[in-house]
Design a protein around this motif. Structure first.
Motif, PDB file in Angstrom:
ATOM      1  N   GLU A 138       0.833  -1.211   0.000  1.00 36.92           N
ATOM      2  CA  GLU A 138       0.000   0.000   0.000  1.00 36.92           C
ATOM      3  C   GLU A 138       0.865   1.257   0.000  1.00 36.92           C
ATOM      4  N   ALA A 139       1.943   1.245   0.794  1.00 40.30           N
ATOM      5  CA  ALA A 139       2.846   2.404   0.846  1.00 40.30           C
ATOM      6  C   ALA A 139       3.513   2.621  -0.506  1.00 40.30           C
ATOM      7  N   THR A 140       3.876   1.524  -1.172  1.00 41.26           N
ATOM      8  CA  THR A 140       4.521   1.624  -2.488  1.00 41.26           C
ATOM      9  C   THR A 140       3.540   2.156  -3.532  1.00 41.26           C
ATOM     10  N   LEU A 141       2.298   1.683  -3.495  1.00 34.72           N
ATOM     11  CA  LEU A 141       1.280   2.173  -4.434  1.00 34.72           C
ATOM     12  C   LEU A 141       1.029   3.664  -4.227  1.00 34.72           C
ATOM     13  N   GLU A 142       1.056   4.093  -2.989  1.00 32.21           N
ATOM     14  CA  GLU A 142       0.877   5.523  -2.688  1.00 32.21           C
ATOM     15  C   GLU A 142       2.055   6.327  -3.241  1.00 32.21           C
ATOM     16  N   GLU A 143       3.246   5.764  -3.108  1.00 33.76           N
ATOM     17  CA  GLU A 143       4.452   6.438  -3.627  1.00 33.76           C
ATOM     18  C   GLU A 143       4.388   6.591  -5.147  1.00 33.76           C
ATOM     19  N   ALA A 144       3.785   5.598  -5.820  1.00 31.89           N
ATOM     20  CA  ALA A 144       3.720   5.602  -7.292  1.00 31.89           C
ATOM     21  C   ALA A 144       2.439   6.254  -7.819  1.00 31.89           C
ATOM     22  N   LYS A 145       1.669   6.894  -6.973  1.00 34.32           N
ATOM     23  CA  LYS A 145       0.359   7.441  -7.345  1.00 34.32           C
ATOM     24  C   LYS A 145       0.459   8.348  -8.564  1.00 34.32           C
ATOM     25  N   GLN A 146      -0.426   8.124  -9.518  1.00 33.06           N
ATOM     26  CA  GLN A 146      -0.502   8.828 -10.800  1.00 33.06           C
ATOM     27  C   GLN A 146       0.662   8.479 -11.747  1.00 33.06           C
ATOM     28  N   GLY A 147       1.582   7.647 -11.263  1.00 35.99           N
ATOM     29  CA  GLY A 147       2.720   7.252 -12.087  1.00 35.99           C
ATOM     30  C   GLY A 147       2.707   5.769 -12.378  1.00 35.99           C
ATOM     31  N   SER A 148       3.885   5.164 -12.410  1.00 31.38           N
ATOM     32  CA  SER A 148       4.021   3.741 -12.751  1.00 31.38           C
ATOM     33  C   SER A 148       4.802   3.009 -11.670  1.00 31.38           C
ATOM     34  N   LEU A 149       4.384   1.771 -11.416  1.00 33.50           N
ATOM     35  CA  LEU A 149       5.087   0.892 -10.478  1.00 33.50           C
ATOM     36  C   LEU A 149       5.636  -0.296 -11.262  1.00 33.50           C
ATOM     37  N   ILE A 150       6.957  -0.479 -11.218  1.00 36.36           N
ATOM     38  CA  ILE A 150       7.607  -1.614 -11.867  1.00 36.36           C
ATOM     39  C   ILE A 150       7.975  -2.621 -10.778  1.00 36.36           C
TER      40      ILE A 150
END
Length: 422
Positions: free
Chosen positions: A210-222
């Motif tokens: 959840e913390a990682t998804l918040e960090e990548a908000k509006q962007g991309s998560l690899i």
């Protein structure tokens, strides 16, 4: 005949009267059109980079609208199609949209509604084609190679980067998986937002995901190897992706990287089937270097040129026999290994020559001990330039312990700060 980008609307209908009246309306509104009675004739004229929109009847004797949509999507999955259907055929129109049509209009056509829809769709299509042209011009500098395999990869990136879709990238280490993932983010609508890169095993809990998804908000998560996340974390991620799809509000673009075939992870019950389903709808397989060997020599010259420029050295001569050696090598480390070999060549270390060797010194102008010290100093200095004074990387590159490296640097009066990028 091929449709030019001057043609804005391709009309397809088996009724000549309907074609004539629709074409007349659109021409009065200022649109350049092409009318086809036969869907097969229309398909022969289509190409992936056409910037217009297709307006087609859904009932035709030679080919129905559903088959036409399938065939158009084979030419380009992004070509916009608007279907025309009779009253009472809404169910079929909805099915057409599920197949890839972007909208439908009921007969009899209402001119105001038709023109408003066409203006919106054509403007969106034109912007996308313009973006593709920009990407097409830039990609060869960012994803190197002229082989059919790399050309095809660039084509897929061009078409799919502009679509806001999750993706799965599969390939061996060193093939350019992260480069591909970064380009998919860079040229997407999220390009100005964060890009976050994580290993699956670095997110052992839902809270960390959840913390990682918040960090990548509006962007991309690899995520490298999502199968290394616990099953409950994978399940949470699947629900997150499902909610994004249902709501139509995509907070994060997810790009998954696998080293091996993800189906193997499924068989071993390490990868959740529903997560694999979401990721595999857009899939890239990056070929290993041994499958596109025609790129080896151009890539070697490119990396060698860059290394020599960084070191302020002229590009050394390369024997044809050595180039043949490069072509024969299987490159288990792929492009990353080739880059390393080129960088070593730039500082005088010749790899893959039967036994690794140092390029010979042409003339003895000093005692041997002095020559050895000069050469050692030069190697360390070259590596410091190459890695901008980053000692950990220099130590790994020269295969020497940090403590010993510092002692040698002190001996030759080399300060890492003098090599940092300013």
């Amino acid at each position: 005949m091929t449709l030019s980008n001057d043609t804005q609307v391709l009309l397809i209908d088996d009724d000549q009267h309907v074609l004539n009246s629709c074409q007349h309306l659109l021409q009065l509104a200022g649109y350049k059109t092409r009318a086809c009675l036969d869907p097969y004739d229309a398909l022969e004229e289509l190409h992936a980079d056409w910037s217009g929109v297709i307006l087609t009847d859904i009932y035709m004797p030679t080919m129905n609208g559903m088959e036409l949509i399938d065939r158009v999507k084979m030419i380009s999955p992004h070509l916009p199609i608007i279907t025309i259907t009779g009253h009472g055929d809404i169910e079929m129109a909805v099915e057409a949209m599920q197949k890839g049509a972007i909208d439908y209009l009921e007969k009899p056509l209402k001119p105001k509604k038709l023109l408003a829809l066409l203006e919106k769709v054509i403007n969106e299509r034109k912007k996308r084609v313009e973006q593709w042209q920009i990407i097409e011009n830039k990609l060869p500098e960012q994803l190197l190679g002229n082989s059919p395999e790399i050309e095809e990869l660039r084509s897929h990136i061009k078409l799919l980067a502009t679509a806001d879709r999750d993706a799965l990238i599969q390939g061996e280490s060193g093939t350019g998986r992260y480069t591909t993932a970064t380009l998919l983010h860079q040229y997407s609508p999220r390009g100005k937002h964060p890009i976050v890169i994580k290993n699956g095993d670095s997110m052992p809990s839902i809270q960390e995901l959840e913390a990682t998804l918040e960090e990548a908000k509006q962007g991309s998560l690899i995520i490298q190897n999502p199968a290394s996340m616990p099953i409950e974390v994978q399940r949470f991620l699947s629900h997150f992706l499902l909610n994004q799809e249902r709501s139509g509000k995509r907070g994060v673009k997810l790009i998954a990287i696998f080293g091996e075939c993800p189906e193997n992870e499924l068989k071993e019950h390490r990868l959740l089937p529903e997560l694999f389903y979401f990721l595999s709808q857009v899939r890239f397989t990056i070929p290993p270097l041994r499958f596109h060997k025609e790129d080896i020599i151009p890539l070697f010259h490119h990396f060698l040129r860059n290394s020599c420029a960084l070191l302020g050295k002229p590009k050394p001569k390369i024997d044809k026999a050595y180039l043949d050696t490069l072509k024969r090598h299987q490159w288990p480390g792929n492009i990353r290994e080739l880059k390393s070999v080129a960088e070593l060549y730039a500082i005088g270390i010749v790899k893959l020559s039967g036994a690794d060797r140092i390029q010979p010194i042409e003339q003895m102008t000093s005692p041997l001990d002095d020559l050895v010290e000069q050469y050692e100093k030069q190697l360390i200095e070259d590596a410091l330039y190459l890695y901008a004074g980053r000692i950990n990387e220099v130590s790994d590159y020269l295969k020497i312990q940090r403590k010993k490296l510092y002692l040698r640097m002190k001996k030759y009066n080399l300060d890492k700060d003098n090599y940092k990028v300013r």
